[in-house]
Motif scaffolding. Sequence first.
Motif, short mmCIF file in Angstrom:
data_model
loop_
_atom_site.label_atom_id
_atom_site.label_comp_id
_atom_site.label_asym_id
_atom_site.label_seq_id
_atom_site.Cartn_x
_atom_site.Cartn_y
_atom_site.Cartn_z
N VAL A 316 0.56 -0.93 0.05
CA VAL A 316 -0.28 -0.13 0.29
C VAL A 316 1.22 1.12 -0.13
CG1 VAL A 316 -2.08 1.59 1.14
CG2 VAL A 316 -2.02 -1.07 1.10
N ILE A 317 0.54 2.03 -0.99
CA ILE A 317 1.27 3.64 -1.31
C ILE A 317 0.58 4.87 -0.01
CG2 ILE A 317 2.35 5.29 -3.42
CD1 ILE A 317 2.74 2.57 -5.32
N TYR A 324 -3.63 3.24 -1.66
CA TYR A 324 -4.20 2.76 -2.64
C TYR A 324 -2.82 1.48 -2.56
CZ TYR A 324 -0.18 5.51 -5.41
OH TYR A 324 1.11 6.09 -6.11
N SER A 325 -3.60 0.41 -2.99
CA SER A 325 -3.07 -0.90 -3.00
C SER A 325 -3.07 -1.48 -4.34
CB SER A 325 -3.37 -2.55 -2.16
OG SER A 325 -4.81 -1.84 -3.65
N THR A 326 -1.29 -1.84 -4.46
CA THR A 326 -0.94 -2.12 -5.69
C THR A 326 0.30 -3.43 -5.51
OG1 THR A 326 0.53 -1.68 -8.09
CG2 THR A 326 0.94 -0.44 -5.92
N SER A 327 0.18 -4.33 -6.59
CA SER A 327 1.03 -5.70 -6.61
C SER A 327 2.43 -5.75 -8.08
CB SER A 327 0.52 -7.10 -6.70
OG SER A 327 -0.64 -6.33 -7.78
N ASP A 328 2.53 -4.20 -8.32
CA ASP A 328 3.30 -4.16 -9.51
C ASP A 328 4.55 -3.51 -8.37
OD1 ASP A 328 4.69 -3.31 -11.86
OD2 ASP A 328 2.88 -2.60 -12.63
N PHE A 329 5.66 -4.14 -8.77
CA PHE A 329 7.21 -4.17 -8.09
C PHE A 329 7.97 -3.22 -8.86
CE2 PHE A 329 5.17 -7.55 -5.58
CZ PHE A 329 5.78 -6.89 -4.47
N ASP A 330 6.66 -3.19 -10.46
CA ASP A 330 8.02 -2.14 -11.29
C ASP A 330 7.80 -0.59 -11.30
OD1 ASP A 330 9.44 -4.37 -12.53
OD2 ASP A 330 7.65 -4.60 -14.01
N SER A 339 5.61 6.94 1.64
CA SER A 339 5.54 5.32 1.52
C SER A 339 4.97 4.54 1.60
CB SER A 339 5.06 5.80 3.34
OG SER A 339 3.29 5.01 3.39
N VAL A 340 5.62 2.62 1.73
CA VAL A 340 5.46 1.42 0.97
C VAL A 340 5.38 1.03 2.54
CG1 VAL A 340 5.63 -0.81 -0.71
CG2 VAL A 340 6.63 2.07 -0.72
N SER A 341 3.80 0.58 2.21
CA SER A 341 3.38 -1.20 3.49
C SER A 341 3.56 -2.51 2.62
CB SER A 341 2.08 -0.67 4.63
OG SER A 341 2.49 1.00 5.03
N VAL A 342 4.37 -3.31 3.28
CA VAL A 342 4.53 -3.94 2.65
C VAL A 342 4.61 -5.46 3.27
CG1 VAL A 342 5.79 -6.08 1.16
CG2 VAL A 342 6.13 -4.00 1.50
N ILE A 343 2.16 -6.10 3.29
CA ILE A 343 1.23 -7.15 3.81
C ILE A 343 1.11 -8.17 2.75
CG2 ILE A 343 1.17 -4.94 4.89
CD1 ILE A 343 -2.06 -4.75 2.85
N SER A 344 1.00 -9.49 3.11
CA SER A 344 -0.05 -10.06 2.40
C SER A 344 -0.62 -9.98 1.67
CB SER A 344 0.61 -11.73 3.22
OG SER A 344 -0.34 -11.32 4.21
#
Length: 424
Positions: A316-317, A324-330, A339-344
């Motif tokens: 989540v950025i 907003y959430s994303t799964s795009d690592f590029d 900020s970037v919150s990394v979650i499962s």
Amino acid sequence: MNETIHFRRNGQSLSVFKHKVEFAGNAFLPQRAYVPITVDNLKAYPVVSFGQYVEEGQLLARAQNQHATDIHSPIPGIIGDVHSLQTDYGSQLDCLTISLEGRFNMLGKRQPNYGWQNSTAYELLRIIEDKGLIYTEKPFISLGAKLRSAIKTDVSVLQFALFDFDISCGLEEVLLSHFLLEIIEGLSIIVKILEVKTIQIFYTRLSAQIKEQISSHLMVNSEVVFIKSKNTYPFYDSRQICLDKDGNSKAFILPPSTALYVYEAIVRDRPFVSSYILFSGRGVKEPKLLKAAFGTSIGSLIEECGGIVVHPASFVINGLISGYSTSDFDIPTSKTIKSVSVISTAHLPRFQIHPCSSCGKCINTCPMHLNPQLLLRKIQTNNLDANALFQLSMCTKCNICSACCECRIPIADIISQAKKRGGK
């Protein structure tokens, strides 16, 4: 540790897991940077061509309107094609590609220490515009344009918060713990530009030592007032605190990150080519605060934090409430990523949107006492009367209505899009 944040009106709360994060320094530079020339849908026009060599900090693209900002090169290198990236959250990013090559003329060099105290407000404002700074809260527009607007409306109060507007973002709090004196000097520069009479400093927790540091290092003649805020979201709203007789805000809200970038632009003579990004969440191995050059991929920065510890992972950025959430690592870093919150994905399921059930939670939680349910229906039926247009103008984009919606309707986003269209 877990920290609980309460919504202002109906007593609902949100539990946020927070790490203790240290500043890890500059992130590794990308061999190829994809530098966004679109910032929050505001575009800049490229002034460089394919195959051209550019220096670090050189102008890449010029703003197309007063709310956009100029874009500068974060690295020295060779210009490639314009690359259009379609994100998985529905936004398109136009990026200039730069292949790393050549010598640096800023990174690793001795930093200047510009004495701004004898400069005029106009000179300082021009430097802020030339360096491409933005206002680091929504809307992410040119800081120069926002300051000019504030001067035009003759603001008399500057409001400065010692916390994050969205506590789940966490960047502002970490920056304050590492760069307090630099932030205070940036605040002093903004005060000189605006010539405000009063500085209101809001806090939820404040030690006597920090209060003394702020009071002793502020280089201003304005009155300084410390105001304790309740631990509720949103923490405060300028429209409810400082209004003129026509109901317009007479205050300028300054986030700590904006003040820090002002300090770096003015005192250190650096264009806005990199930003501080907080990486946290249970899904990242080593939570860190990194300073990353624009155009670096989010995925490579997560690798620098030790990688992810959960599969599959999402992130989540800019905060769990207003982000907003994303799964795009590029996705490349840009001026708007804080900020970037990394979650499962187990903790961030893909909710299915259902028709409104008229539960009324969005009405009960709105801190501005609006009726998001009615406003949503009027937007969807294109029936915006005078009352609906007034409610649109009063929305502060706090996102509580979306967070509370049992039907998972993105109410705040729909309202925000209607505001951008001017209610049409």
